[in-house]
Design a protein around this motif. Structure first.
Motif, short mmCIF file in Angstrom:
data_model
loop_
_atom_site.label_atom_id
_atom_site.label_comp_id
_atom_site.label_asym_id
_atom_site.label_seq_id
_atom_site.Cartn_x
_atom_site.Cartn_y
_atom_site.Cartn_z
N GLY A 274 95.33 71.83 44.57
CA GLY A 274 96.52 71.05 44.40
C GLY A 274 96.69 71.09 43.10
O GLY A 274 98.04 71.34 42.46
N ASN A 275 95.72 70.75 42.06
CA ASN A 275 95.99 70.88 40.62
C ASN A 275 96.59 72.09 40.01
O ASN A 275 97.43 72.38 39.43
CB ASN A 275 94.64 70.60 40.07
CG ASN A 275 94.43 69.07 39.43
OD1 ASN A 275 94.81 68.88 38.38
ND2 ASN A 275 93.71 68.36 40.00
N LEU A 276 95.93 73.45 40.71
CA LEU A 276 96.48 74.63 40.44
C LEU A 276 98.03 74.93 40.62
O LEU A 276 98.57 75.39 39.63
CB LEU A 276 95.53 75.79 41.16
CG LEU A 276 95.84 77.18 40.87
CD1 LEU A 276 95.63 77.48 39.28
CD2 LEU A 276 94.80 78.02 41.58
N PHE A 277 98.41 74.59 41.83
CA PHE A 277 99.63 75.00 42.17
C PHE A 277 100.59 73.83 41.82
O PHE A 277 101.64 74.27 41.36
CB PHE A 277 99.73 75.09 43.64
CG PHE A 277 99.17 76.40 44.25
CD1 PHE A 277 99.69 77.63 44.09
CD2 PHE A 277 97.92 76.24 44.75
CE1 PHE A 277 99.21 78.67 44.54
CE2 PHE A 277 97.23 77.58 44.98
CZ PHE A 277 97.77 78.74 45.10
N GLY A 330 97.05 54.84 49.10
CA GLY A 330 96.08 56.02 49.52
C GLY A 330 96.55 57.34 48.70
O GLY A 330 97.68 57.52 48.64
N TYR A 331 95.53 58.20 48.73
CA TYR A 331 95.89 59.33 47.86
C TYR A 331 96.77 60.47 48.89
O TYR A 331 97.49 61.11 48.29
CB TYR A 331 94.46 60.02 47.86
CG TYR A 331 93.70 59.53 46.55
CD1 TYR A 331 94.19 59.69 45.30
CD2 TYR A 331 92.64 58.77 46.77
CE1 TYR A 331 93.41 59.19 44.18
CE2 TYR A 331 92.08 57.91 45.79
CZ TYR A 331 92.24 58.33 44.61
OH TYR A 331 91.60 57.79 43.43
N ARG A 332 96.69 60.44 49.95
CA ARG A 332 97.48 61.17 50.68
C ARG A 332 99.03 61.01 50.57
O ARG A 332 99.78 62.01 50.29
CB ARG A 332 96.87 61.34 52.37
CG ARG A 332 97.54 62.16 53.06
CD ARG A 332 97.07 62.34 54.87
NE ARG A 332 97.65 63.45 55.58
CZ ARG A 332 98.67 63.43 56.33
NH1 ARG A 332 99.00 62.43 56.53
NH2 ARG A 332 98.79 64.24 56.84
N ILE A 333 99.41 59.72 50.83
CA ILE A 333 100.87 59.32 50.81
C ILE A 333 101.28 59.66 49.48
O ILE A 333 102.34 59.97 48.97
CB ILE A 333 101.03 57.86 51.24
CG1 ILE A 333 100.52 57.98 52.78
CG2 ILE A 333 102.35 57.57 51.02
CD1 ILE A 333 100.71 56.60 53.39
N ASN A 338 104.60 62.14 46.07
CA ASN A 338 104.71 62.35 44.40
C ASN A 338 105.24 63.64 44.29
O ASN A 338 105.90 64.14 43.11
CB ASN A 338 103.69 61.54 43.50
CG ASN A 338 103.91 61.46 42.36
OD1 ASN A 338 104.72 60.59 41.86
ND2 ASN A 338 103.93 62.14 41.27
N THR A 339 104.37 64.72 44.74
CA THR A 339 104.61 66.15 44.62
C THR A 339 106.04 66.49 44.79
O THR A 339 106.68 67.34 44.26
CB THR A 339 103.72 66.98 45.47
OG1 THR A 339 102.01 66.40 45.16
CG2 THR A 339 103.68 68.47 45.06
N ALA A 451 103.32 72.68 46.75
CA ALA A 451 102.01 72.18 46.60
C ALA A 451 101.77 70.87 47.34
O ALA A 451 100.58 70.49 47.80
CB ALA A 451 101.57 71.87 45.04
N ALA A 452 103.04 70.03 48.00
CA ALA A 452 102.71 68.96 48.62
C ALA A 452 102.08 69.59 50.18
O ALA A 452 101.31 68.66 50.75
CB ALA A 452 104.12 68.51 49.19
#
Length: 476
Positions: A274-277, A330-333, A338-339, A451-452
């Motif tokens: 995810g960071n990369l894209f 949570g991280y997923r949402i 946000n992406t 990237a989402a």
């Protein structure tokens, strides 16, 4: 020598200030430059839309040497390495100011990058080894504050220097700070080394570094370097082959540079990819916006620099709300939503014209800055959150490399897109330079939104067992 030695009172008091100086130097340099690119291009008789090599040379050099920073510090000692890092960074700054051509400037930025690649990781290593764990949150919080101030004052300072002095001063300003830093390092930084000597994976370092270098040059070949497509394909193929060779080798040797077993932790795998894209889009933002304001909309350097203040200020504010937001949703949402929001805001900047009200532009930049900051914080935290202590060091190092690499690739992609759309002016529906910028922002926004799909692979429970200490340490 043991990992942690007792510090005398004077050293314990001043050591965080020394590390903070290094953090500030690198943070300021990373943001002060973008506003000055058009003025530098005019002075060097270059196209301002083909100056991305000045940014990429530094980022890529930093990414290449980060994996070796820990081994170098253990081999030569933290004081000597930290001193050499600040000295190299200062010498590189002087050479940048003395450059009379783009090639000389790019070469000087590589020397700057040699120093910058060691300042941050070795500075963190000194703090980790010099202070007990109970003090780390307080000390790390203190030394990262100057790093946050750099993006806030950098664009404005760069704009004013370029307009009322010359662009050379954005590099010369590093010299007195570097002189103070070198003196302080020699006086206050303890000479710490690791208790265990491990063999450095030199072949893995060469393969991994070659892969990053070849892939980045391939991307640059589509933009600034204007290489034939056949050569670009050969460079890209060679880079991917080096990367494949590295991972095949790393899977069956002891102490590889980065172990493939890290990717058995799902949150780490999702976070790294995810960071990369995602950074391909967000990394282009600080590069494209000053160019848009000055080249396409006719802003002066000081006006362009002042216009970046809402972006940096909102980014600092977003860091304060990131943790409660992540804990609630949570991280997923957070990361998926946000992406998508980041991609939408990047595309929305493509709607800016000379008729866009200035207050509206500032609001758009502030929203983009807040979203970008939240993205970095959430991505970096989820990447490291489930790694055990044994894997955390290697995982953090790989995250730092990927962050720098993806930012440089983001600038390279943006430069290639902008160059391609600019070359098409008069054809394919592109009528003006502003139109080329608009299409570039739209394309970069779409790239970021894709990237989402990676962050959707997280489960709703991923990262819930995070420790607060881990979250407070992670920087972008």
């Amino acid at each position: 020598m043991p990992d942690r030695a007792p510090l005398d009172a004077t050293t314990a008091r001043w050591l965080p200030w020394v590390v903070a100086i290094a953090f500030f130097m690198q943070s300021l340099d990373g943001t002060i430059l973008n506003t000055a690119l058009p003025a530098m291009a005019r002075d060097l008789a270059e196209n301002p839309l083909r100056m991305q090599g000045v940014v990429i040379a530094y980022m890529l050099t930093v990414a290449l040497l980060i994996p070796a920073s820990g081994w170098i510090a253990d081999r030569f000692g933290t004081r000597r390495v930290f001193f050499s890092a600040i000295l190299l960074f200062s010498i590189g700054s002087l050479l940048c100011a003395l450059s009379s051509s783009l090639n000389m400037l790019v070469g000087a930025r590589v020397i700057q990058g040699l120093g910058g690649s060691l300042m941050l990781p070795v500075g963190r290593l000194v703090v980790l080894r010099a202070y007990p764990r109970s003090e780390l949150v307080r000390i790390m919080g203190f030394i990262t504050i100057p790093g946050l101030l750099g993006p806030l004052i950098g664009p404005t300072m760069g704009g004013w220097m370029v307009q009322f002095l010359t662009w050379h001063w954005i590099f010369l300003i590093n010299l007195p700070v570097g002189l103070v830093g070198c003196y302080a390092v020699w006086k206050f930084i303890p000479d710490l080394r690791g208790s265990e000597r491990t063999r450095f994976d030199s072949l893995g370092f060469v393969l991994f570094g070659a892969a990053m270098l070849l892939i980045t040059i391939a991307m640059e070949g589509l933009g600034e370097l204007q290489l034939p497509h056949l050569r670009v394909m050969l460079l890209l193929f060679a880079g991917l082959a080096c990367l494949a060779a590295y991972w095949l080798r790393a899977g069956h040797i002891d102490n590889p540079l980065f172990s493939p077993s890290l990717f058995k932790t799902r949150t780490f795998a999702v976070g790294i990819l995810g960071n990369l894209f995602a950074r391909l889009g967000s990394g282009a933002l600080p590069f494209l916006v000053p160019l848009l304001l000055q080249v396409a909309l006719g802003y002066s350097p000081s006006e362009a620099g002042m216009s970046m203040l809402p972006l940096a200020g909102a980014a600092m504010f977003a860091k304060s709300i990131a943790r409660p937001l992540i804990e609630r949703l949570g991280y997923r949402i957070v990361l998926t939503g946000n992406t998508l929001a980041l991609g939408v805001m990047l595309a929305a900047l493509g709607l800016v014209t000379e008729h866009t009200p200035y207050p509206l532009l500032l609001v758009m930049l502030a929203i983009a800055g807040a979203i970008n900051s939240l993205q970095f914080t959430a991505m970096n935290t989820v990447t490291l959150i489930d790694l055990d202590d044994k894997a955390a060091s290697s995982g953090n190092s790989l995250l730092s490399v990927v962050a720098q690499l993806s930012l440089s690739l983001g600038v390279a992609c943006a430069g290639a897109l902008l160059g391609g759309f600019t070359a098409a002016i008069g054809n394919d529906g592109v009528e003006t330079v502003l139109g080329a910028f608009q299409l570039t922002f739209l394309t970069v926004g779409i790239m970021a939104m894709l990237a989402a799909a990676i962050f959707l692979q997280l489960s709703p429970q991923d990262g819930r067992r995070a420790r607060a200490v881990q979250e407070q340490h992670i920087e972008h």
